[in-house]
Design an enzyme around this catalytic site. Structure first.
Site: not given
Ligand code: CP
Length: 301
Positions: A134, A137, A259, A287
């Site tokens: 990810h 993130q 997150c 983000r």
């Protein structure tokens, strides 16, 4: 044209430029309404496809808003509603979409889907999460750490819980941004062996968080984990909950990150999530800024 497939597939210089650019862009629009366009419009006349094969709140909204702030347009596509979900190959999908849009962001299950999309697309592809990583993130997380506590290089980051896909991107970031990453979790949920050498393991969480600059928790059951594993995972991970007693062992100015989405009072207590160390909502906001910088990098802007 650059893809953004993973942190370990991107040069350290490019990653640093993305983070610095994200800070600058965030500062430039401080206090402005969220819908106000940026002063420059690097995505003007650009169309961006946002493909989701899994649920999302942050990734979906932050990419959509980010594209619009930079002057572009988006189409949000559900994988299940596309022919992709009914047997059309990823390669054909990539080639077709490349005739319509200027950039593709995809959240999918298998890493192979992302890699194949990037192989056949003639426009940049961004990894919006796979079962393995990810990266968007963690770019937001590095940005958030540095916004609060300065350069992350040399700092101690402690991950509590499951060695999952978000941890994998933290491990890639530890190498590129040169911080000390400690994993504390039960052996059956150790990170994948490919990450060995990028982090240290300290089984005892109390010992692991000593003098930590950042403590990180994540959900105990990820989107790709079978729900049948829930009870077993809870039993395995209960001792790794981030609570006030654990945070007290970290540095006084340590940050806490998650997150999101969170299962409050499971992997972390509400007292920590809403407490003085927590920067979880700055993480969520960042983000937007980090991904805007990633999209500019992909398009060479
Ligand atoms: N952290 C994260 O990726 O959130 P979403 O699943 O809501 O996009």
């Amino acid at each position: 044209m650059n893809h953004f497939l993973d942190i370990n597939a991107t040069s350290a210089n490019a990653l640093r430029e993305i983070i610095d650019h994200a800070h600058t862009m965030k500062q430039a629009r401080a206090g402005q309404p969220k819908g106000m366009l940026d002063a420059d419009q690097p995505l003007a006349n650009h169309m961006v496809a946002l493909i989701f094969e899994k649920p999302s709140t942050r990734t979906r909204v932050s990419f959509d808003v980010g594209v619009r702030q930079m002057g572009g347009q988006t189409m949000v596509l559900s994988g299940a509603d596309m022919q992709l979900g009914h047997g059309e190959t990823i390669a054909d999908t990539a080639r077709v979409l490349s005739r319509y849009v200027d950039l593709i962001m995809i959240r999918t299950f298998e890493e192979q889907t992302l890699l194949e999309m990037a192989e056949y697309a003639t426009v940049p592809v961004i990894n919006g999460l796979t079962n393995r990583t990810h990266p968007c993130q963690i770019m937001a997380d590095v940005m958030t750490f540095e916004e609060h506590n300065g350069p992350i290089k040399g700092k101690k980051v402690v991950w509590c819980g499951d060695g999952n896909n978000v941890f994998a991107s933290f491990a890639h970031a530890a190498e590129k941004f040169e911080f000390d990453l400690v994993f504390t979790g039960p052996e059956p949920l150790d990170p994948e062996p490919a990450l060995n050498g990028l982090y240290r393991t300290v089984r005892n969480p109390d010992e692991a968080v000593q003098a930590a600059d950042l403590v990180v928790a994540d959900t105990w059951v990820s989107m790709h984990d079978p729900q049948s594993a829930r009870e077993r995972r809870h039993n395995q991970l209960r001792g790794y909950q981030v609570n006030d007693a654990l945070m007290d062992k970290a540095k006084d100015d340590a940050l806490f990150m998650h997150c999101l989405p969170a299962h409050r009072d499971e992997e972390a207590t509400s007292s920590v999530m809403d407490g003085p160390h927590s920067v979880i909502f700055d993480e969520a906001e960042n983000r937007l800024h980090a991904q805007k910088a990633i999209m500019r990098y992909c398009l060479g802007r």
